[in-house]
Design a protein around this motif. Sequence first.
Motif, PDB file in Angstrom:
ATOM      1  N   LEU A  19      40.732  44.292  32.830  1.00 29.98           N
ATOM      2  CA  LEU A  19      41.741  43.575  33.598  1.00 29.98           C
ATOM      3  C   LEU A  19      41.254  43.233  35.006  1.00 29.98           C
ATOM      4  O   LEU A  19      40.376  43.911  35.549  1.00 29.98           O
ATOM      5  N   PRO A  20      41.836  42.212  35.623  1.00 27.60           N
ATOM      6  CA  PRO A  20      41.454  41.855  37.003  1.00 27.60           C
ATOM      7  C   PRO A  20      41.616  43.016  37.984  1.00 27.60           C
ATOM      8  O   PRO A  20      40.858  43.135  38.947  1.00 27.60           O
ATOM      9  N   GLU A  21      42.604  43.885  37.756  1.00 32.11           N
ATOM     10  CA  GLU A  21      42.822  45.015  38.649  1.00 32.11           C
ATOM     11  C   GLU A  21      41.673  46.007  38.587  1.00 32.11           C
ATOM     12  O   GLU A  21      41.344  46.647  39.607  1.00 32.11           O
ATOM     13  N   ALA A  22      41.045  46.137  37.428  1.00 36.72           N
ATOM     14  CA  ALA A  22      39.872  47.004  37.321  1.00 36.72           C
ATOM     15  C   ALA A  22      38.680  46.385  38.041  1.00 36.72           C
ATOM     16  O   ALA A  22      37.898  47.084  38.697  1.00 36.72           O
ATOM     17  N   ILE A  23      38.549  45.082  37.931  1.00 39.54           N
ATOM     18  CA  ILE A  23      37.465  44.382  38.626  1.00 39.54           C
ATOM     19  C   ILE A  23      37.633  44.512  40.134  1.00 39.54           C
ATOM     20  O   ILE A  23      36.660  44.732  40.871  1.00 39.54           O
ATOM     21  N   ALA A  24      38.879  44.410  40.619  1.00 40.98           N
ATOM     22  CA  ALA A  24      39.141  44.583  42.054  1.00 40.98           C
ATOM     23  C   ALA A  24      38.802  46.007  42.493  1.00 40.98           C
ATOM     24  O   ALA A  24      38.283  46.217  43.603  1.00 40.98           O
ATOM     25  N   TYR A  25      39.089  46.973  41.649  1.00 42.27           N
ATOM     26  CA  TYR A  25      38.779  48.369  41.933  1.00 42.27           C
ATOM     27  C   TYR A  25      37.269  48.558  42.056  1.00 42.27           C
ATOM     28  O   TYR A  25      36.777  49.190  42.997  1.00 42.27           O
ATOM     29  N   VAL A  26      36.540  48.002  41.127  1.00 41.17           N
ATOM     30  CA  VAL A  26      35.074  48.081  41.172  1.00 41.17           C
ATOM     31  C   VAL A  26      34.544  47.438  42.447  1.00 41.17           C
ATOM     32  O   VAL A  26      33.646  47.989  43.108  1.00 41.17           O
ATOM     33  N   ARG A  27      35.093  46.301  42.803  1.00 37.49           N
ATOM     34  CA  ARG A  27      34.651  45.607  44.013  1.00 37.49           C
ATOM     35  C   ARG A  27      34.872  46.485  45.249  1.00 37.49           C
ATOM     36  O   ARG A  27      34.017  46.559  46.143  1.00 37.49           O
ATOM     37  N   ALA A  28      35.985  47.171  45.292  1.00 43.63           N
ATOM     38  CA  ALA A  28      36.276  48.051  46.433  1.00 43.63           C
ATOM     39  C   ALA A  28      35.290  49.215  46.498  1.00 43.63           C
ATOM     40  O   ALA A  28      34.855  49.618  47.587  1.00 43.63           O
ATOM     41  N   ILE A  29      34.932  49.761  45.352  1.00 42.44           N
ATOM     42  CA  ILE A  29      33.965  50.864  45.329  1.00 42.44           C
ATOM     43  C   ILE A  29      32.597  50.382  45.786  1.00 42.44           C
ATOM     44  O   ILE A  29      31.905  51.070  46.555  1.00 42.44           O
ATOM     45  N   ARG A  30      32.202  49.209  45.333  1.00 51.18           N
ATOM     46  CA  ARG A  30      30.917  48.655  45.760  1.00 51.18           C
ATOM     47  C   ARG A  30      30.883  48.467  47.276  1.00 51.18           C
ATOM     48  O   ARG A  30      29.876  48.752  47.935  1.00 51.18           O
ATOM     49  N   GLU A  31      31.983  47.985  47.819  1.00 49.48           N
ATOM     50  CA  GLU A  31      32.058  47.806  49.265  1.00 49.48           C
ATOM     51  C   GLU A  31      32.008  49.164  49.973  1.00 49.48           C
ATOM     52  O   GLU A  31      31.352  49.322  51.008  1.00 49.48           O
ATOM     53  N   ALA A  32      32.691  50.165  49.404  1.00 52.04           N
ATOM     54  CA  ALA A  32      32.678  51.508  49.988  1.00 52.04           C
ATOM     55  C   ALA A  32      31.269  52.095  49.983  1.00 52.04           C
ATOM     56  O   ALA A  32      30.904  52.887  50.862  1.00 52.04           O
TER      57      ALA A  32
END
Length: 231
Positions: free
Chosen positions: A112-125
């Motif tokens: 889902l898009p929400e999982a992709i957004a979560y991954v993006r946040a972790i990558r940024e972190a």
Amino acid sequence: MLDRVETDHVEMAGRSTRPASLLEAMRDRTKALHVTAERTGLVAELLRGRGTVQAYALLLRNLLPVYEALEADLVGHQGTPVVGLIVRPELHRSAAIRADLAQLDATDLTVLPEAIAYVRAIREAGSGSGHPLLAHAYTRYLGDLSGGQIIKKILARSLGLQQQALSFYEFSAIGDIPQFKDEYRGALEQAGAAMAEHDAVVEEAATAFQLNIALSQALQQASGLGSRERE
């Protein structure tokens, strides 16, 4: 947290109004979000014993890229003086999730898009110092070791799942979970004492909870459980 029912988030009697540590500050900041995470979305359905095998599989499929990103970034910082303190391979969940998905014959489900957004946040972190990864490790792993163990029992009972499909919640490399949790909290405290940017990490913990809540709600809708009448 998606599957996040973390007993860590309790108010400590007699403490000062200003948190004395990173761990305490994250507890304070995420207390209300923790309650929301328990009471909404797919996590709430699972805790009430109203999940389905399909919903559980969809949860796993969407958590897989989240854990892959978190674990890759943690390992990438394992030689650093702050993040390196909390890198524990025995906590890694990616292989266990893949095994569960294979057991459930559910490897081709939608991310889902929400999982992709979560991954993006972790990558940024994980960029730069990687210190915000402390917040994501705190949210996911302590949740898995605490509330995740409750969810495992509920899934086994309500869905009749065998141990082979519940590897996500099994920590075979950890002999004593309560002792390990204490040691991991200590490592988080030590990492917090070794860095200056407490406020950013504390806010990242709030972000991690918000991402988990958003994913949980999206999973509830995608699994068809969102239309069920509420108790």
